[in-house]
Design a protein around this motif. Structure first.
Motif, PDB file in Angstrom:
ATOM      1  N   MET A  25       0.872  -1.080  -0.216  1.00  0.00           N
ATOM      2  CA  MET A  25       0.209   0.031   0.358  1.00  0.00           C
ATOM      3  C   MET A  25       0.598   1.455  -0.538  1.00  0.00           C
ATOM      4  O   MET A  25       1.541   1.219   0.408  1.00  0.00           O
ATOM      5  N   SER A  26       0.589   2.281  -0.214  1.00  0.00           N
ATOM      6  CA  SER A  26       1.265   3.087  -0.872  1.00  0.00           C
ATOM      7  C   SER A  26       1.041   4.295   0.006  1.00  0.00           C
ATOM      8  O   SER A  26      -0.404   4.400   0.292  1.00  0.00           O
ATOM      9  N   ASN A  27       1.870   5.603   0.207  1.00  0.00           N
ATOM     10  CA  ASN A  27       1.576   6.417   1.112  1.00  0.00           C
ATOM     11  C   ASN A  27       1.108   7.690   0.098  1.00  0.00           C
ATOM     12  O   ASN A  27       0.908   9.020   0.566  1.00  0.00           O
ATOM     13  N   GLN A  28       0.990   7.281  -0.603  1.00  0.00           N
ATOM     14  CA  GLN A  28       0.504   8.609  -1.773  1.00  0.00           C
ATOM     15  C   GLN A  28      -0.967   8.329  -2.790  1.00  0.00           C
ATOM     16  O   GLN A  28      -0.679   7.223  -2.830  1.00  0.00           O
ATOM     17  N   ILE A  29      -0.557   9.452  -3.212  1.00  0.00           N
ATOM     18  CA  ILE A  29      -1.906   8.653  -3.715  1.00  0.00           C
ATOM     19  C   ILE A  29      -2.136  10.074  -5.574  1.00  0.00           C
ATOM     20  O   ILE A  29      -1.504  10.929  -5.078  1.00  0.00           O
ATOM     21  N   GLN A  30      -2.238   9.825  -6.772  1.00  0.00           N
ATOM     22  CA  GLN A  30      -2.313  10.087  -7.828  1.00  0.00           C
ATOM     23  C   GLN A  30      -2.964  11.065  -8.090  1.00  0.00           C
ATOM     24  O   GLN A  30      -4.513  11.079  -7.736  1.00  0.00           O
ATOM     25  N   LEU A  31      -2.616  12.520  -8.105  1.00  0.00           N
ATOM     26  CA  LEU A  31      -4.041  13.398  -8.312  1.00  0.00           C
ATOM     27  C   LEU A  31      -3.568  13.924  -9.641  1.00  0.00           C
ATOM     28  O   LEU A  31      -2.429  14.486  -9.900  1.00  0.00           O
ATOM     29  N   GLU A  32      -4.757  14.122 -10.391  1.00  0.00           N
ATOM     30  CA  GLU A  32      -4.905  14.145 -12.481  1.00  0.00           C
ATOM     31  C   GLU A  32      -6.261  15.301 -12.371  1.00  0.00           C
ATOM     32  O   GLU A  32      -6.842  15.104 -11.664  1.00  0.00           O
ATOM     33  N   ILE A  33      -5.755  16.448 -12.885  1.00  0.00           N
ATOM     34  CA  ILE A  33      -6.610  17.721 -12.675  1.00  0.00           C
ATOM     35  C   ILE A  33      -6.236  18.178 -14.485  1.00  0.00           C
ATOM     36  O   ILE A  33      -5.317  18.828 -14.911  1.00  0.00           O
ATOM     37  N   VAL A  34      -8.039  17.697 -14.800  1.00  0.00           N
ATOM     38  CA  VAL A  34      -7.556  18.455 -16.149  1.00  0.00           C
ATOM     39  C   VAL A  34      -8.780  18.830 -16.529  1.00  0.00           C
ATOM     40  O   VAL A  34     -10.031  19.560 -15.785  1.00  0.00           O
ATOM     41  N   THR A  35      -8.654  19.915 -17.807  1.00  0.00           N
ATOM     42  CA  THR A  35      -9.448  20.772 -18.032  1.00  0.00           C
ATOM     43  C   THR A  35     -10.157  20.580 -19.480  1.00  0.00           C
ATOM     44  O   THR A  35      -9.091  19.003 -20.480  1.00  0.00           O
ATOM     45  N   PRO A  36     -11.052  20.811 -20.276  1.00  0.00           N
ATOM     46  CA  PRO A  36     -11.080  20.532 -21.522  1.00  0.00           C
ATOM     47  C   PRO A  36      -9.894  21.003 -22.236  1.00  0.00           C
ATOM     48  O   PRO A  36      -9.469  20.960 -22.868  1.00  0.00           O
ATOM     49  N   ASP A  37      -9.589  21.957 -22.359  1.00  0.00           N
ATOM     50  CA  ASP A  37      -8.247  22.316 -22.814  1.00  0.00           C
ATOM     51  C   ASP A  37      -6.699  21.898 -22.505  1.00  0.00           C
ATOM     52  O   ASP A  37      -5.710  22.088 -23.364  1.00  0.00           O
ATOM     53  N   ARG A  38      -6.802  21.408 -21.051  1.00  0.00           N
ATOM     54  CA  ARG A  38      -5.261  20.810 -21.088  1.00  0.00           C
ATOM     55  C   ARG A  38      -4.756  20.558 -19.666  1.00  0.00           C
ATOM     56  O   ARG A  38      -6.384  19.973 -19.209  1.00  0.00           O
ATOM     57  N   LYS A  39      -3.987  19.387 -19.092  1.00  0.00           N
ATOM     58  CA  LYS A  39      -4.060  19.262 -18.292  1.00  0.00           C
ATOM     59  C   LYS A  39      -3.175  19.757 -17.416  1.00  0.00           C
ATOM     60  O   LYS A  39      -2.111  20.665 -17.431  1.00  0.00           O
ATOM     61  N   VAL A  40      -3.862  20.420 -15.956  1.00  0.00           N
ATOM     62  CA  VAL A  40      -3.298  21.084 -15.238  1.00  0.00           C
ATOM     63  C   VAL A  40      -2.213  20.963 -14.281  1.00  0.00           C
ATOM     64  O   VAL A  40      -1.384  21.126 -13.445  1.00  0.00           O
ATOM     65  N   LEU A  41      -2.807  19.730 -14.102  1.00  0.00           N
ATOM     66  CA  LEU A  41      -1.895  18.884 -12.498  1.00  0.00           C
ATOM     67  C   LEU A  41      -1.291  17.125 -12.935  1.00  0.00           C
ATOM     68  O   LEU A  41      -2.098  16.864 -13.062  1.00  0.00           O
ATOM     69  N   SER A  42      -0.284  16.674 -13.029  1.00  0.00           N
ATOM     70  CA  SER A  42      -0.560  15.038 -12.449  1.00  0.00           C
ATOM     71  C   SER A  42       0.995  15.187 -11.763  1.00  0.00           C
ATOM     72  O   SER A  42       1.938  15.671 -11.515  1.00  0.00           O
ATOM     73  N   GLU A  43       0.549  15.016 -10.329  1.00  0.00           N
ATOM     74  CA  GLU A  43       1.163  14.651  -8.947  1.00  0.00           C
ATOM     75  C   GLU A  43       0.528  13.389  -8.664  1.00  0.00           C
ATOM     76  O   GLU A  43      -0.617  13.532  -8.092  1.00  0.00           O
ATOM     77  N   LYS A  44       1.756  12.974  -7.387  1.00  0.00           N
ATOM     78  CA  LYS A  44       1.721  12.012  -6.034  1.00  0.00           C
ATOM     79  C   LYS A  44       1.432  13.240  -5.812  1.00  0.00           C
ATOM     80  O   LYS A  44       2.220  13.729  -4.934  1.00  0.00           O
ATOM     81  N   VAL A  45       0.257  12.625  -4.103  1.00  0.00           N
ATOM     82  CA  VAL A  45       0.167  13.562  -3.406  1.00  0.00           C
ATOM     83  C   VAL A  45       0.208  12.251  -2.397  1.00  0.00           C
ATOM     84  O   VAL A  45      -0.512  12.054  -1.891  1.00  0.00           O
ATOM     85  N   ASP A  46      -0.119  13.596  -0.734  1.00  0.00           N
ATOM     86  CA  ASP A  46       0.375  13.209   0.354  1.00  0.00           C
ATOM     87  C   ASP A  46      -1.569  13.207   0.961  1.00  0.00           C
ATOM     88  O   ASP A  46      -1.536  12.350   1.772  1.00  0.00           O
ATOM     89  N   TYR A  47      -2.479  14.327   0.315  1.00  0.00           N
ATOM     90  CA  TYR A  47      -3.625  13.967   0.739  1.00  0.00           C
ATOM     91  C   TYR A  47      -4.404  15.559  -0.272  1.00  0.00           C
ATOM     92  O   TYR A  47      -3.689  15.971  -0.862  1.00  0.00           O
ATOM     93  N   VAL A  48      -5.814  14.881  -0.642  1.00  0.00           N
ATOM     94  CA  VAL A  48      -6.760  15.999  -1.644  1.00  0.00           C
ATOM     95  C   VAL A  48      -7.654  16.496  -0.715  1.00  0.00           C
ATOM     96  O   VAL A  48      -8.524  15.666  -0.479  1.00  0.00           O
ATOM     97  N   GLY A  49      -8.305  17.841  -0.812  1.00  0.00           N
ATOM     98  CA  GLY A  49      -9.003  18.349  -0.493  1.00  0.00           C
ATOM     99  C   GLY A  49      -9.818  19.468  -1.583  1.00  0.00           C
ATOM    100  O   GLY A  49      -9.455  19.937  -1.898  1.00  0.00           O
ATOM    101  N   ALA A  50     -11.406  19.269  -1.728  1.00  0.00           N
ATOM    102  CA  ALA A  50     -11.714  19.643  -2.622  1.00  0.00           C
ATOM    103  C   ALA A  50     -13.567  20.139  -2.721  1.00  0.00           C
ATOM    104  O   ALA A  50     -14.369  19.724  -1.669  1.00  0.00           O
ATOM    105  N   PRO A  51     -13.532  21.216  -2.947  1.00  0.00           N
ATOM    106  CA  PRO A  51     -15.033  21.707  -3.427  1.00  0.00           C
ATOM    107  C   PRO A  51     -16.024  20.967  -3.921  1.00  0.00           C
ATOM    108  O   PRO A  51     -16.713  20.955  -5.383  1.00  0.00           O
ATOM    109  N   GLY A  52     -16.601  20.215  -2.724  1.00  0.00           N
ATOM    110  CA  GLY A  52     -18.039  19.347  -3.392  1.00  0.00           C
ATOM    111  C   GLY A  52     -19.288  20.075  -4.113  1.00  0.00           C
ATOM    112  O   GLY A  52     -18.906  21.258  -3.237  1.00  0.00           O
ATOM    113  N   ILE A  53     -20.133  19.991  -4.618  1.00  0.00           N
ATOM    114  CA  ILE A  53     -21.278  20.428  -4.990  1.00  0.00           C
ATOM    115  C   ILE A  53     -22.183  21.190  -3.616  1.00  0.00           C
ATOM    116  O   ILE A  53     -22.631  21.634  -3.471  1.00  0.00           O
ATOM    117  N   VAL A  54     -21.441  20.091  -2.871  1.00  0.00           N
ATOM    118  CA  VAL A  54     -22.708  19.961  -0.802  1.00  0.00           C
ATOM    119  C   VAL A  54     -21.725  20.236  -0.285  1.00  0.00           C
ATOM    120  O   VAL A  54     -22.242  20.269   1.066  1.00  0.00           O
TER     121      VAL A  54
END
Length: 142
Positions: free
Chosen positions: A1-30
């Protein structure tokens, strides 16, 4: 088991980020959600706000407006309508957008699309919060 998680962020125009990270916090709709490695899989719609991730004890910010996040045990994939790293945000442009949106909302004219003006206001303020958080102040001077 890895201590990191792969974070990929893409838009219709480009790849914004591709990186192994320790934690992700995101603004869900609720509300905001957080993801650590080995998280249970789920799918969430995203709202307007700041996604942040932690890597090596440092917090990094990305402005997000709409889209979806797919979470798996070893990966978070964000398909966003708009995504900008904090360093890419033009604060002066965001400030002007906020002023235009506030002006439209104050007019109360029939030709003003209030939902669109409110969304523009929300995006501009979130951009400024993202940039100021990344710069260490934690707050946005409105």
């Amino acid at each position: 088991m890895s201590n990191q998680i792969q974070l990929e962020i893409v838009t219709p125009d480009r790849k914004v980020l591709s990186e192994k990270v320790d934690y992700v916090g995101a603004p869900g709709i609720v509300g905001e959600f957080g993801v650590l490695p080995n998280h249970i899989p789920f799918l969430s719609a995203l709202g307007i706000g700041n996604l942040y991730y932690k890597l090596g004890g440092k917090t990094h910010y990305v402005f997000i407006a709409g889209g979806f996040a797919e979470v798996g045990p070893d990966r978070v994939t964000v398909l966003a309508e708009i995504a900008e790293r904090a360093a890419e945000i033009d604060v002066e442009r965001a400030r002007k957008a906020r002023e235009r949106a506030e002006s439209r909302l104050q007019k109360r004219a029939e030709d003003v699309n209030f939902a669109r003006a409110q969304a523009s206001l929300q995006r501009s303020m979130a951009r400024m919060r993202c940039r100021s958080s990344a710069e260490g102040s934690g707050t946005c001077s409105l």
